[in-house]
Design an enzyme around this catalytic site. Sequence first.
Site, PDB file in Angstrom:
ATOM      1  CB  CYS A  71      -5.306  21.261 -28.341  1.00 18.68           C
ATOM      2  SG  CYS A  71      -5.564  20.497 -26.730  1.00 18.68           S
ATOM      3  CG  HIS A 333      -7.654  16.256 -29.850  1.00 16.49           C
ATOM      4  ND1 HIS A 333      -6.730  16.668 -30.621  1.00 16.49           N
ATOM      5  CD2 HIS A 333      -8.023  17.044 -28.708  1.00 16.49           C
ATOM      6  CE1 HIS A 333      -6.393  17.865 -29.915  1.00 16.49           C
ATOM      7  NE2 HIS A 333      -7.294  18.126 -28.926  1.00 16.49           N
TER       8      HIS A 333
END
Length: 406
Positions: A71, A333
Amino acid sequence: MTNFVKPNTGKDYPEMGKEAVEYALADANMPYDVVQQAVCGYVSGDSCCGQRVLYQIGMTGIPIYNVNNNCATGSTALYMAKQLVEGGLCDCAMAVGFEKMAPGPLVNGKFEDRANPIDKHLKIVDEIAGIQKGPIAPQFFGNAALEYMKKYGATELHLAKIAAKNHRHGSKNPRAQIRKACSVEEILNSRRIHGPLTKLECCPTSDGAAAAVLMSEKAVIKYGLKEKAIEIIGMELATDTSDVFKEKSMMKVIGYDMTAMAAKRLFEKTGVSPKEIDVVELHDCFASNEMITYEGLQLCGEGEAGKFIDAEDNTFGGKVVVNPSGGLIAKGHPLGATGLAQCAELVWQLRGEAGERQVPFAKIGLQHNLGIGGAVVVAIYRKGFQYNTHNIVPTNERSEDIRSKL
């Protein structure tokens, strides 16, 4: 950055990436030919997706790197591009991140014939709390929340207040995936996901892209971009220490230590105090991570996150505005794009171009982008050529004109 959208409701990754790159080039008012090297970040995809995106813009034969750091991929691409410029290897580099995700919860370890890259982290989770059926990411961050709450007395109400703040901020962001403000009560009453975490305290999966042009100070002056330039005055990339596997702590497993280590290095190297930060884009994949990370970034003291939240020191009118974009919880995201979207938001904030969500008189911004397994990038930004509050010394002892600029 592009609009962030629900998976499979928008464009494919080549089109999203192209859109973000064209936005960045138009913002810099320059052709792609000026870019000398490019770093492309994505998590889900085959090799050379970066070339597939950039070849649409131009085929100039430049080095193109494809990176994946979970991430933290987008900010890792930014970090690498910054190093290329700061190290004097080029005067203009591009960082682009994009992601086309599968609907539903994030799935890790899709290859069954090889080791899962976070298998050692999963072992610690199992030893501490036992791995349950269902998505694994909420188990990481839900169990970390329980640890913090037990240690310092924070409550589920604090998590709900964070999520409500970010949904409120996101309602004013035209690029956000979720643009609906939610009350604390709505958040507390939404579906329970794991431990204290409810659905509205978790970020959604998303499709999207973001890009940035980085230039040396010399190039910024050459191309007449001094009025637009935002300077990255410091940037740190850190990974886990061995304590993650020695001590049974979910807060360590989700990256608290590496965040604190990177932030400490950054403040020491730049001479900037945490008290001088006006605006923060923080990796709130879950509301619990934002709560825990306040301390790691030195926005509040140890055990004081609950007090910090109750005083509303994390929003407009408080000490610092955290996630004016809506953060990952509201903005979305798309893994490879997230870090560069944070960069874009801070650039707009420091230029005074953030519209309804503008932080008044914002001069210094902080970025935090985290990936389990693990990597974290923490960076400090300020408006270039206008402020000389700190005497920043380039760590590589090269001349002033090669310090990295956006």
